[in-house]
Design a protein around this motif. Sequence first.
Motif, short mmCIF file in Angstrom:
data_model
loop_
_atom_site.label_atom_id
_atom_site.label_comp_id
_atom_site.label_asym_id
_atom_site.label_seq_id
_atom_site.Cartn_x
_atom_site.Cartn_y
_atom_site.Cartn_z
N SER A 56 0.83 -1.21 0.00
CA SER A 56 0.00 0.00 0.00
C SER A 56 0.86 1.26 0.00
CB SER A 56 -0.92 0.00 1.23
OG SER A 56 -1.81 -1.10 1.19
N THR A 57 2.01 1.18 0.68
CA THR A 57 2.93 2.32 0.70
C THR A 57 3.47 2.61 -0.69
OG1 THR A 57 3.56 1.90 2.99
CG2 THR A 57 5.09 3.20 1.67
N MET A 58 3.82 1.58 -1.45
CA MET A 58 4.27 1.78 -2.83
C MET A 58 3.20 2.50 -3.64
SD MET A 58 6.20 1.57 -5.44
CE MET A 58 7.59 0.49 -5.08
N TYR A 59 1.96 2.07 -3.52
CA TYR A 59 0.88 2.71 -4.28
C TYR A 59 0.63 4.14 -3.78
CZ TYR A 59 0.18 -2.19 -5.54
OH TYR A 59 0.37 -3.46 -5.97
N ARG A 116 1.86 10.76 -3.45
CA ARG A 116 2.25 11.51 -2.27
C ARG A 116 3.74 11.81 -2.31
NH1 ARG A 116 -1.12 7.80 0.94
NH2 ARG A 116 -3.00 8.89 1.61
N THR A 117 4.11 12.96 -1.77
CA THR A 117 5.52 13.27 -1.55
C THR A 117 5.95 12.66 -0.23
OG1 THR A 117 5.04 15.32 -0.35
CG2 THR A 117 5.22 15.47 -2.77
N GLY A 118 7.25 12.67 0.03
CA GLY A 118 7.75 12.16 1.30
C GLY A 118 7.18 12.93 2.48
N LEU A 139 12.73 4.31 0.89
CA LEU A 139 11.47 4.35 0.15
C LEU A 139 11.47 5.52 -0.83
CD1 LEU A 139 8.82 3.66 2.96
CD2 LEU A 139 10.10 2.01 1.59
N ILE A 140 11.93 6.68 -0.35
CA ILE A 140 11.98 7.88 -1.21
C ILE A 140 13.02 7.70 -2.31
CG2 ILE A 140 12.54 10.34 -1.23
CD1 ILE A 140 11.34 10.54 1.56
#
Length: 352
Positions: free
Chosen positions: A65-68, A73-75, A158-159
């Motif tokens: 879900s974070t990838m999507y 979304r920005t960091g 992640l970023i």
Amino acid sequence: MRKHYIDNLRILCIFLLIPFHTTMMYNTFGEVFYVNGTPTESLTFVNIGVYAWWMTGLFVLAGMSTMYAFSYRTGRQYVKERVFKLFIPLISCLVFVVPMQTYIADRFHNGYQGNYFEHLKIYLTVTDFGGYDGHFTPGHAWFILYLFIISMVTLPILIWYKKREKKIDGSRLTMPILLLLGLPVVLSDDILNVGGKSFAQFGACFLIGYFFLSNEEVLERLEKRSTPLGIAWLVLIIVRCANHAIGGSPEWVDELLYRCLTWIGILAMLGVGKRFLNHDWKFTRHFVKAEFSIYLFHQTVVVLMGYWLIPRVASVYMQYFLIVVLSFIVTYLLYQICRRFKVTRFLFAIKG
């Protein structure tokens, strides 16, 4: 595009919380819970068959879900969302929800006679973080705590990946490679382990969900293999339950079964979910808003129901049935009440 099968899998995993934590009252592997009934082998099978892939699976779903989420979304927006949707509800849960569990545990196990508000002084002191002695515990909110910490610690990588032009090639992630991807998960459960919950293992699940299992080619491959994966998943659950019931086998046998069930269960859950649950049902649209509240409120309700019903109902199976059904009803009613007030929507991150 929203991945409806992820929503449905997460909702079903959240729904499993109530029967799972009710079963903890009757476990036959000797673990103390806030309230305990008569140990019952058949009910223990719920714990034995579910836990290996269930919580690890939730962290995988969170990573996916974070990838999507990073696609829009920005960091900075992601951090703000984590604070409002995880950190504030975590604090609210520790202040308003969890203390009742330790109060009931102290009454049940230790015969505490004071009232709830007097007991708060005991709750605010620390012993082993279990909470069964009445002292402080994160309780079921450990999942939110871990997810918040893992989200913040892994944020730089992640970023970095979000900004990286070259992404992981899903066509190279064949089934043998996907099976081997489980090694960091199944071999890391003793690393950074706090109270039986491993930051390393759940962090690995989150990152594998983010980098690999969110890839559409990978998911299509799991969907195509969903039948053999689903069969293997079911067989491992049955074999592990049978091994527990029969007893006498070396400890390494159960460890091996547990670790195999962990990763096969995760892959099977995703494959079966994508194949059968990728639908925007009315059920999905409703409970995607309620699921987090159900998570926050459920365990205190389960403990209260168990404390009241176990001494009053003779049959263990009737106890279990009533605790599960009434806990679902009361937990859902609490959500319906809290969503009507701005302050409780803020405190518990309830979607409008």
